[in-house]
Design an enzyme around this catalytic site. Structure first.
Site, short mmCIF file in Angstrom:
data_model
loop_
_atom_site.label_atom_id
_atom_site.label_comp_id
_atom_site.label_asym_id
_atom_site.label_seq_id
_atom_site.Cartn_x
_atom_site.Cartn_y
_atom_site.Cartn_z
CG ASN A 4 -1.60 1.30 1.47
OD1 ASN A 4 -1.78 2.07 0.54
ND2 ASN A 4 -2.02 1.54 2.70
CD1 TRP A 5 3.78 1.43 -2.67
CD2 TRP A 5 3.69 2.55 -4.62
NE1 TRP A 5 4.68 0.84 -3.54
CE2 TRP A 5 4.64 1.51 -4.74
CE3 TRP A 5 3.44 3.37 -5.71
CZ2 TRP A 5 5.36 1.30 -5.92
CZ3 TRP A 5 4.15 3.17 -6.88
CH2 TRP A 5 5.10 2.14 -6.98
CE LYS A 6 0.68 3.63 4.94
NZ LYS A 6 0.26 3.70 6.31
CG HIS A 90 -5.51 1.76 5.18
ND1 HIS A 90 -5.11 2.71 6.09
CD2 HIS A 90 -4.45 0.94 5.00
CE1 HIS A 90 -3.85 2.47 6.44
NE2 HIS A 90 -3.43 1.39 5.80
CD GLU A 92 -2.84 5.47 6.82
OE1 GLU A 92 -2.83 5.57 5.58
OE2 GLU A 92 -1.90 4.96 7.47
CD GLU A 162 -3.23 -2.75 7.24
OE1 GLU A 162 -2.21 -3.10 6.63
OE2 GLU A 162 -3.70 -1.60 7.17
N GLY A 168 2.58 2.18 10.56
CA GLY A 168 3.48 3.32 10.39
C GLY A 168 4.17 3.75 11.67
CB SER A 208 5.50 -1.81 11.72
OG SER A 208 5.05 -0.49 11.95
N GLY A 229 2.93 -1.20 4.20
CA GLY A 229 2.91 0.22 3.86
C GLY A 229 4.31 0.74 3.56
N GLY A 230 4.94 1.33 4.56
CA GLY A 230 6.24 1.99 4.39
C GLY A 230 7.28 1.16 3.64
C1 PEP Z 1 -0.50 0.07 5.79
O1 PEP Z 1 -0.49 1.21 5.37
O2 PEP Z 1 -1.42 -0.69 5.46
C2 PEP Z 1 0.57 -0.36 6.69
C3 PEP Z 1 0.51 -1.55 7.23
O3 PEP Z 1 1.60 0.51 6.88
P1 PEP Z 1 3.04 0.19 7.55
O4 PEP Z 1 3.53 -1.08 6.94
O5 PEP Z 1 3.89 1.39 7.18
O6 PEP Z 1 2.82 0.07 9.02
#
Ligand code: PEP
Length: 244
Positions: A4-6, A90, A92, A162, A168, A208, A229-230
């Protein structure tokens, strides 16, 4: 294994990512690989992924086919550009954009209607975990957001657990914490859709995930993949997660 590039990367940066990422996963046949860039990069990503095992997904999908829904993107639009998946709910989106369990169900049904695979996210916030309500929250999100699907619809979705406090933040759930939550979700699936559906559904862990912790998470029998994500923004690190 989904990335997920956000709200990161331009089309040019997308192309650069794929140039480095593609050769690293060309032989990775053990799993499906999905990259979910911002809407504006979908075309570039689909183009760059052509002829590779990498699929491209969106980070949201409208519940309507078309209409007066400023700022929304519909399933047919995503299909037309070559997307195969859509992340839905998600945290967010829940936190900043008013996503509710009711809209989650509508978006999931729309994704399915228009031939996209929904990756439906559930997860508890830190205060919910600390007050001992993790299971209640997961059950409620499942019942209000997923249990409204038919058996046929459910068979086509992917679920992502999640925990919001792990997204993040660098704080990964321990494999045991993640596995416990996955068990709760799978038990809900079993109760509502039966044993075969519970055995078949893929439940991804997100929060993470990094190259150095993916192996221990994936060693849990109830964890079927990762939503990253990151670490999915960097081709080498996402490839090493995919190839754990
Ligand atoms: C996400 O955005 O779905 C996520 C899990 O982010 P991260 O891996 O950065 O915690």
């Amino acid at each position: 294994m989904a990335g997920n590039w956000k709200m990161y990367k331009t089309p040019a940066e997308t192309q650069t990512f794929f140039e480095k990422f593609r050769p690293l996963v060309e032989k990775s046949e053990h799993c499906e690989i999905v990259i979910c860039p911002p809407f504006t990069n979908l075309a570039a990503a689909v183009d760059a992924a052509k002829g590779s095992p990498i699929q491209v997904g969106a980070q949201n999908v409208a519940w309507a086919k078309e209409g007066a829904f400023t700022g929304e993107i519909s399933g047919p639009m995503l299909k037309a550009v070559g997307a195969s998946h859509a992340i839905i709910s998600h945290s967010e989106r829940r936190q900043y954009f008013g996503e509710t369990d009711e809209t989650v169900l509508k978006r999931t049904q729309a994704a399915l209607e228009f031939g996209l695979t929904p990756i439906v996210c559930v997860g508890e916030r830190l205060e919910e975990r600390e007050s001992g309500n993790t299971e209640t929250v997961l059950v409620s999100q499942f019942q209000k957001g997923i249990a409204g699907l038919s058996e046929q619809q459910f068979a086509k979705i992917v679920i992502a657990y999640e925990p919001v406090w792990a997204i993040g933040t660098g704080k990964t759930a321990t494999p045991e914490i993640a596995a416990d939550a996955h068990k709760v979700i799978r038990a809900q699936v079993r109760e509502k859709f039966g044993k075969d559906a519970a055995d078949a559904v893929r439940i991804l862990y997100g929060g993470s995930v990094k190259p150095d912790n993916v192996k221990s998470l994936m060693a849990q029998p109830d964890i079927d993949g990762s939503l990253v994500g990151g670490a999915a923004l960097d081709p080498v690190s996402f490839a090493s997660i995919v190839n754990f």
